[in-house]
Motif scaffolding. Structure first.
Motif: not given
Length: 607
Positions: A250-254, A282-283, A540-555
């Motif tokens: 999990v750590l490696e994934r994040f 954050e992870p 399209e917008n690799p911002s910190h917020y968008r990256t976090m939201q993607l990781r949440i929905i991927e989980t």
């Protein structure tokens, strides 16, 4: 050997449940009044007044509003779980005398509140597991007296002594006529919790803000306390690491990595990024949010972080199979979860690994939260720093880096002013296994060679605020400016208006439906659509917020992609067929073309 033995008699149970909890509410109210008096203005140094120490915002998608520097108590925070979920966590004084699943849940919460905040590490509480009647409270006085006299305590040895005495106490109460299977014991942890709170002092402000950033209550801020007492170097028997206890994969994934750095004149030095709270936090919180969304609510979601989503779905399925006749349109996954901790525990635990420790996890976290209520969060004690990386292909030694940072205007953090430059860097970077220094210089084996990457992993380290600008001015060390992340009073503030899109809103609505047992194929298809949309938004917008939201929905998607989710779907569909409100499918065109919405100004209402 032990003293202060106190036994309660069954006649004590005549005290009404309303009276007991009415007293608790009065105490909580008084604590709140005291906490309000703790709001005092503190001196705040604004680094941006010094050109050399210009502050930088945390990320391009966050606001620049500065948090009020006044200290505050956690118990008064509007996002406290008691305020966020009062219908589950706070008993109503108008509930009457009738026993209910919720009243038993409150008795469990009360038990763990005492364990975490009242009973110290020298206390053993014995109670009846069926009625929660206290049979005796014992104190290991000779060890407490040593501790009060200033002796250092090995809490594992204290537990060993409590374990030996516990066997005697159980035998005693069995001889008094109590069935052995009904005798339960809880050891106090108040001393260790206070130590854990102290360890977290430099990072608590970020935990609180990150929980709110991810639209959670403050309950996740206690997971490090319950998991490890906020000890960053602990490794579980299963291999889980960091204060938040995440598995290596999990750590490696994040992107939290382990690697080695060579030194100029010594052996290699190990780097374990999970041992830095600002790298593991954050992870862990993102993973928690993903689990919360997957199971439909924060309370069972945090339990899933400990026991696994499969067990939480087993709780839900067992509830639906046993209580389907009592379902209504308002029945939620939290009702099923509370049932699994109380009336349904025997049925739940019989065919799963959801055992006693899983049952007590959320009560332990909630007990730690309530014990934390009077603690003061003082922003002046928060660790401010910049996480940096070297520019690609460049290198420097620690000696050269410290030489470039030799400016007394830099603030390396609370309680560091008497330290040497090397020890300040070592204090700021606990994830780097640097040797301690004997004097003011860099010790043998301490002059690490910092590079942009090691074994393909980026080398990340921390410098004080203003450090990146100083290094840029000196030109002695080249940093990757895009990789710099600032931890200051702006980090994890609410996203700016327009950051939250129609896809985010649709996902929040989906999670709301999941909370009403919305484990349907239709919702699963919508989850896939939204996951794909989140991937596009992040590209399209690799911002910190968008990256976090993607990781949440991927989980979330990983949980719903597991085989055990299909068992959950079949059970939920059969049990809730007559009560479900069929959701409307959301077309991809709607997600892409609807105008963005703004994030709510305050905490979301209770689900």
């Amino acid at each position: 050997m032990f003293a202060r033995f106190r036994t309660s008699h069954r006649s004590d149970s005549s005290i009404s449940h309303r009276q007991r909890w009415g007293s608790v509410l009065v105490v909580l109210f008084l604590v709140g009044l005291v906490g309000m008096g703790q709001w005092t203005a503190l001196g705040h140094q604004v680094l941006s007044r010094v050109p050399l120490l210009r502050s930088v915002t945390a990320a391009p998608d966050t606001t620049t509003q500065v948090m009020n520097p006044a200290a505050f108590t956690v118990g008064n925070h509007p996002n406290h779980p008691d305020a966020r979920y009062p219908s589950y966590l706070l008993p109503s004084v108008f509930a009457g005398e009738q026993e209910s699943t919720l009243s038993e849940f409150h008795r469990i919460l009360d038990l763990y509140t005492k364990r975490q905040g009242v009973d110290d590490n020298f206390t053993i509480r014995v109670f009846d597991s069926e009625t929660y009647e206290v049979l005796g409270v014992y104190s290991v006085d000779h060890l407490r007296e040593q501790w009060q006299a200033g002796a250092e305590m090995d809490w594992a040895q204290v537990d060993s002594e409590r374990r030996r005495l516990t066997r005697r106490m159980v035998d005693y109460h069995e001889d008094q006529g109590h069935p052995r299977e009904d005798i339960a014991v809880r050891w106090g942890r108040a001393n260790q919790l206070q130590e854990a709170y102290e360890r977290d002092r430099p990072f608590a402000e970020y935990e609180i803000r990150l929980a709110q950033y991810l639209d959670m209550s403050l309950l996740p801020t206690m997971l490090g306390v319950v998991e490890t007492f906020n000890q960053d170097d602990l490794v579980s028997t299963a291999g889980a690491r960091s204060r938040y206890q995440m598995m290596p994969y999990v750590l490696e994934r994040f992107g939290v990595n382990t690697y080695a750095l060579r030194t100029e004149n010594g052996p290699t030095v190990q780097v374990r990024e999970e041992q830095h709270p600002l790298m593991a936090m954050e992870p862990a919180f993102t993973l928690m949010r993903g689990y919360i969304n997957a199971v439909g609510h924060e309370l069972p979601g945090l339990s899933a972080y400990h026991t696994g989503p499969r067990n939480i779905f087993h709780v839900y399925r067992t509830f639906l199979m046993n209580e389907s006749r009592s379902l209504t349109r308002s029945t939620s996954v939290v009702d099923a979860f509370v049932w699994g901790l109380t009336d349904g525990f025997d049925a739940v635990s019989e065919e799963s690994t959801f055992k006693t420790r899983s049952r007590g996890y959320i009560p332990a976290v909630m007990g730690a939260m309530r014990a934390y209520n009077p603690n003061i969060i003082d922003p002046s004690q928060t660790q401010r720093a910049a996480r940096v990386e070297l520019a690609a292909g460049t290198r420097t030694t620690l000696a050269d880096l410290l030489g470039a940072l030799a400016d007394e205007r830099l603030n390396w953090g609370p309680n560091t002013y008497s330290m040497s430059m090397y020890e300040r860097f070592r204090h700021l970077n606990p994830h780097i296994d640097l040797p301690a220094a004997d004097g003011d210089g860099i010790p043998q084996g301490g002059n690490i060679v910092l590079t942009s990457a090691s074994g393909g992993d980026p080398v990340r380290f921390f410098v004080p605020l203003g450090g990146p600008e100083l290094l840029e001015t000196s030109r002695r060390v080249q940093l990757d400016a895009e990789a710099t992340f600032i931890f200051d009073e702006n980090t994890y503030t609410r996203p700016r208006n327009g950051t939250r899109t129609a896809a985010d809103e649709a996902y929040a609505q989906l999670v709301d439906r999941i909370g009403q047992f919305g484990f349907t194929d239709q919702n699963r298809e919508q989850l896939i659509t939204l996951r794909d949309r989140f991937r596009t938004l992040a590209e399209e917008n690799p911002s910190h917020y968008r990256t976090m939201q993607l990781r949440i929905i991927e989980t979330h998607w990983r949980v719903w992609g597991a085989s055990y989710w299909h068992e959950m779907e079949r059970t939920a569909t059969a049990a809730t067929e007559l009560t479900r409100i069929t959701p409307q499918a959301l077309h991809p065109f709607d997600i892409e073309d609807r105008p963005p919405t703004t994030l709510p100004a305050g905490p979301a209402p209770e689900n």
